[in-house]
Write an enzyme that holds these catalytic residues in place. Sequence first.
Site, short mmCIF file in Angstrom:
data_model
loop_
_atom_site.label_atom_id
_atom_site.label_comp_id
_atom_site.label_asym_id
_atom_site.label_seq_id
_atom_site.Cartn_x
_atom_site.Cartn_y
_atom_site.Cartn_z
N PHE A 254 0.82 -1.21 0.00
CA PHE A 254 0.00 0.00 0.00
C PHE A 254 0.86 1.26 0.00
O PHE A 254 0.50 2.27 -0.61
CB PHE A 254 -0.94 0.01 1.20
N LEU A 356 -13.52 17.92 -32.19
CA LEU A 356 -12.84 17.43 -33.38
C LEU A 356 -13.77 16.74 -34.36
O LEU A 356 -13.36 16.39 -35.47
CB LEU A 356 -11.73 16.46 -32.98
N GLY A 358 -15.81 14.04 -36.43
CA GLY A 358 -15.42 12.70 -36.88
C GLY A 358 -13.92 12.49 -36.92
O GLY A 358 -13.44 11.37 -36.70
N GLU A 381 -4.47 1.31 -9.44
CA GLU A 381 -4.09 2.03 -8.21
C GLU A 381 -5.31 2.56 -7.46
O GLU A 381 -5.28 3.61 -6.84
CB GLU A 381 -3.13 3.20 -8.51
#
Length: 402
Positions: A254, A356, A358, A381
């Site tokens: 951990f 953007l 296609g 994580e």
Amino acid sequence: MTAALTASPVVPAVPDVTDTSDILQLDGLLSSRELAVQATVRAFVDTRIKPNIAQWYEGAFFPTEIMHELGDLGVLGMHLHGYGCPGRTAVEYGVAAMELEAGDSGIRTLVSVQGSLAMSAIHKWGSEEQKNHWLPSMATGRTIGCFGLTEPTAGSDPSAMKTFARKDGASWILSGEKRWIGLASIAQVAVIWAMTDDGARGFLVPTDSPGFVATPITSKLSMRASIQCDIVMTDIRLPDTALLPGATGLRGPFSCLNEARYGIIWGAMGAARDSYQAALDYSQERLQFDKPLASYQLTQEKLVNMLLEIQKGILLAIHIGRLKDAGTLRPEQISVGKLNNVREAIAIAREARTVLGGNGVTLDYSPLRHANNLESVRTYEGTDEVHTLILGSHITGIPAFR
């Protein structure tokens, strides 16, 4: 080849007020040394990663020689001190992680696997002999490590791991399986976490050991330009010196996961920033109805909302980095950063893709690649759910994991 990181005096930086993408002038919160690290890593990414990443991603190809180059750059085990490690600050590592992930999450991930996971485990919990043997060559990228915790049936709950090591005289016999282990098929040493009669322990396993088999996972829609593997270990015999003497119980792995989670807080904002920049540039060049996309109110709203979350996410990363450098950072604070910044980065990458149109579904542009990669970052994580439960337990005092 981009020059390696070099130390420079720490003095306040002069913010660039002409950078409209840093509207809060957050660069002014970084020292000249931190900005120098950022500039050096950004130059490496611009010349080595960005021109090649679409081809690597499409071909599911990872250029193994890049680990040597990253070692030469000084970003492997960057936050670790001594034993040939770069010895940089948490914030310096953070800005490096942000620039690496602006190139690709997979590249930043493998830097994290090597430094924040494998090298950190040895640095935190290894013997002096283990540190001196492994860390100097790992810092150069000439020796590659991996970190085996996750299993096919034990992801968010490491206490359920089935991998087991039993004592056999002066040796250990290790058997089990691990999944989604970065770099395993090209690593020389694996940090393997296993249950023993005395609880969870860590072992340094040379990957050429009889009984160790690492197989790359190829059918991926994410992290295609990096390596993740299945590991099968069958009756691997290890000397007692393979045991990490300082790590007992799950506190060992951990502590390493928290190092990796810290890098994600910064890295996710790199992917978000690159997605935003791609959308901004495109919107100013692409004409629609005889006007640039950037001239429309809806497009400007999208860009503004992206910028707001990126600026807030970087501000959060800087604050958490300062806490880490001061030695006061707590695990629940890391969860705040990981949960928030990855969640927002995915939303930004997806929204950037809509600007953007296609064209955004092709590898000519980065946002959808970043969005796909961030699905993995969101999962490893600690998933959103795990970090939500960590924070829920902290604020209510009631653990709700089971």
